[in-house]
Each structure stands twice: as C-alpha cells, then as structure tokens.
Design a protein around this motif. Structure first.
Motif, PDB file in Angstrom:
ATOM      1  N   LYS A   1       0.811  -1.212   0.009  1.00 17.06           N
ATOM      2  CA  LYS A   1      -0.111   0.078   0.030  1.00 17.06           C
ATOM      3  C   LYS A   1       0.893   1.214   0.062  1.00 17.06           C
ATOM      4  N   ASP A   2       2.104   1.339   0.543  1.00 14.19           N
ATOM      5  CA  ASP A   2       2.909   2.544   0.770  1.00 14.19           C
ATOM      6  C   ASP A   2       3.649   2.653  -0.603  1.00 14.19           C
ATOM      7  N   LEU A   3       3.696   1.800  -1.472  1.00 11.23           N
ATOM      8  CA  LEU A   3       4.243   1.921  -2.710  1.00 11.23           C
ATOM      9  C   LEU A   3       3.143   2.519  -3.993  1.00 11.23           C
TER      10      LEU A   3
ATOM     11  N   LEU B   1      -2.636   6.805  -8.745  1.00 13.99           N
ATOM     12  CA  LEU B   1      -3.728   6.033  -7.993  1.00 13.99           C
ATOM     13  C   LEU B   1      -4.019   6.577  -6.550  1.00 13.99           C
ATOM     14  N   LYS B   2      -3.387   8.049  -6.264  1.00  4.83           N
ATOM     15  CA  LYS B   2      -3.460   8.487  -5.054  1.00  4.83           C
ATOM     16  C   LYS B   2      -4.200   9.726  -5.206  1.00  4.83           C
ATOM     17  N   PRO B   3      -5.306  10.097  -5.452  1.00  6.02           N
ATOM     18  CA  PRO B   3      -5.812  11.286  -5.689  1.00  6.02           C
ATOM     19  C   PRO B   3      -5.780  12.182  -4.373  1.00  6.02           C
ATOM     20  N   ASN B   4      -5.375  13.360  -4.692  1.00  5.02           N
ATOM     21  CA  ASN B   4      -5.225  14.480  -3.483  1.00  5.02           C
ATOM     22  C   ASN B   4      -4.161  13.615  -2.299  1.00  5.02           C
ATOM     23  N   GLY B   5      -3.591  12.742  -2.835  1.00  7.35           N
ATOM     24  CA  GLY B   5      -2.633  12.379  -1.806  1.00  7.35           C
ATOM     25  C   GLY B   5      -3.372  11.241  -1.127  1.00  7.35           C
TER      26      GLY B   5
ATOM     27  N   ASN C   1      -4.740   7.510  -0.033  1.00  6.53           N
ATOM     28  CA  ASN C   1      -4.060   5.997  -0.479  1.00  6.53           C
ATOM     29  C   ASN C   1      -5.317   5.098  -0.316  1.00  6.53           C
ATOM     30  N   PRO C   2      -5.787   4.764  -1.497  1.00  7.81           N
ATOM     31  CA  PRO C   2      -7.081   3.890  -1.420  1.00  7.81           C
ATOM     32  C   PRO C   2      -6.701   2.481  -0.931  1.00  7.81           C
ATOM     33  N   LEU C   3      -5.607   2.069  -1.228  1.00  6.47           N
ATOM     34  CA  LEU C   3      -5.089   0.798  -0.573  1.00  6.47           C
ATOM     35  C   LEU C   3      -5.264   0.742   0.864  1.00  6.47           C
ATOM     36  N   GLY C   4      -4.589   1.823   1.386  1.00  9.60           N
ATOM     37  CA  GLY C   4      -4.718   2.194   2.796  1.00  9.60           C
ATOM     38  C   GLY C   4      -5.955   2.071   3.377  1.00  9.60           C
TER      39      GLY C   4
END
Length: 219
Positions: A143-145, A150-154, A156-159
């Motif tokens: 998730k941190d990679l 894939l991270k809109p506005n920073g 993290n969807p996986l997080g």
C-alpha cells in the motif's frame, strides 16, 4: 398493467382482501418487454407485500468493470443488490469476498503503473504477497508503494481499503456494515477504472509516438 388481477378467478372484480395476485406490466417504449410482480394484499387493505418478480431484479454494471470482474461479476452484483436494500452485513460480505478473490490480479495490474525508481521494491513486495493468503496482509505489503496516479489528492485507496476490511469485521449492525461496504465498493471501482484508463492512455500515447517516429524514419 396488461392483465386483470382477478384473472385466476371464475368471476370479475372479486374482493382483493387477503388475496395473492399477479400484476403484469408492459414497457411503454418497446411494447414487448414485460415484468411480472406477485403481490399479497392485506386483509385490511393497509399494505401490499411483493413476494415475487420475473425477470428478477438486477442492477446494471459498467462494462469495463464487468469485463475485469469476469467470473466474479455475479458476486459483485449480489453485493450491489444487498447494498441497495440496506442489507449492510450481506453487502460487506460480498464485497469482501470479491476483494479477496481479485486482490492478486489487482496488485499485479498496478505493477505496470509503478514509477521506475520503485519498481524493484514493488516487485519484491509483490512476491511477498504470494506467500500469504490474508488479504489485509497482502495490501499492507504494497500500500505504501502505490503510484501517485492512483492516489487522488494524496489519499491512498489501498490504505483505506485495508482499514475498511479490518474495521468491517467488527461491525455489529447493518448500518455500520453498509458504510464499510460502500467504501470498499467505491475503492474497488476507482482502482479498476483508474488502472484501465491509465493503461489505455499509455497505450495510445505509445502508439502515437511510434507512428510519429516511423514517419520520420521514412523521410
């Protein structure tokens, strides 16, 4: 309505109190599609209860999403139906199951979008995900990679997905599960659509550049 509710009676306009009746409706546009409802009318005429329908009720799914989900699309649709009816526990269970079934494919697809400087690290993390069957552990490893695309506005969807899957297991009410289920659904849809769009854009760009270079070589 194209039929009479009393069609199974031997006489017209019988009392409808306490009756089970069939109601058939026809599409006003095509004049061919029909939908049948089986309903129960209360003895006091204060409520009507639907106990059957044909064709069965369904929710349409985006074609791209349906293509990616493939054999899992029926499970996803069941989740959508549960969610639309307010059955949070059922919806969460279906979306969690979908996540568990497609997580490996999803993480593999993301590898093509990883920035060059993180590809080796992501590959190593991806290899480790194959060594566990726990979905949350798989997500935690990578998730941190996640690439910035894939991270809109920073965010993290996986997080968030990792958190929602964990929290949802301890939810006790339909309403709580409904909220977690909705978040999981939106994250899956976002990731799948974003991966598809990014790959298509990259493909179109590559083909365009190749065409330009080919023309220059011919000059």
């Amino acid at each position: 309505m194209i039929n009479n509710y009393y069609e199974f009676h031997s006489y017209s306009n019988p009392p409808s109190k306490g009756e089970k009746v069939r109601l058939i409706y026809q599409c006003e546009s095509c004049r061919s599609f029909t939908r049948q409802f089986d309903v129960y009318i209360s003895p006091s005429l204060d409520f009507i209860y639907k106990f059957g329908q044909f064709p069965e009720w369904e929710i349409k799914i985006d074609k791209n999403l349906e293509k990616v989900l493939d054999k899992h699309v029926k499970t996803f649709r069941k989740g959508l139906i549960c969610e639309s009816q307010g059955y949070g526990i059922g919806a969460f269970a279906y979306y969690r199951r979908i996540t568990e079934e497609i997580i490996d494919e999803l993480l593999d697809s993301i590898s093509d979008l990883i920035e060059e400087e993180h590809r080796v690290e992501y590959k190593e993390a991806l290899d480790k995900t194959k060594q566990t069957r726990v979905t949350q552990d798989k997500i935690d490893l990578v998730k941190d990679l996640l690439p910035s695309i894939l991270k809109p506005n920073g965010m993290n969807p996986l997080g968030v997905l990792h958190s929602e899957l964990s929290e949802g297991l301890h939810a006790e009410t339909d309403q709580d599960c409904l909220e977690y289920a909705n978040h999981i659904k939106k994250i899956l849809i976002f990731l799948i659509n974003q991966i598809i769009q990014s790959k298509e854009s990259a493909k179109e760009f590559s083909e365009s550049m190749k065409s330009i270079l080919d023309k220059r070589r011919k000059k």
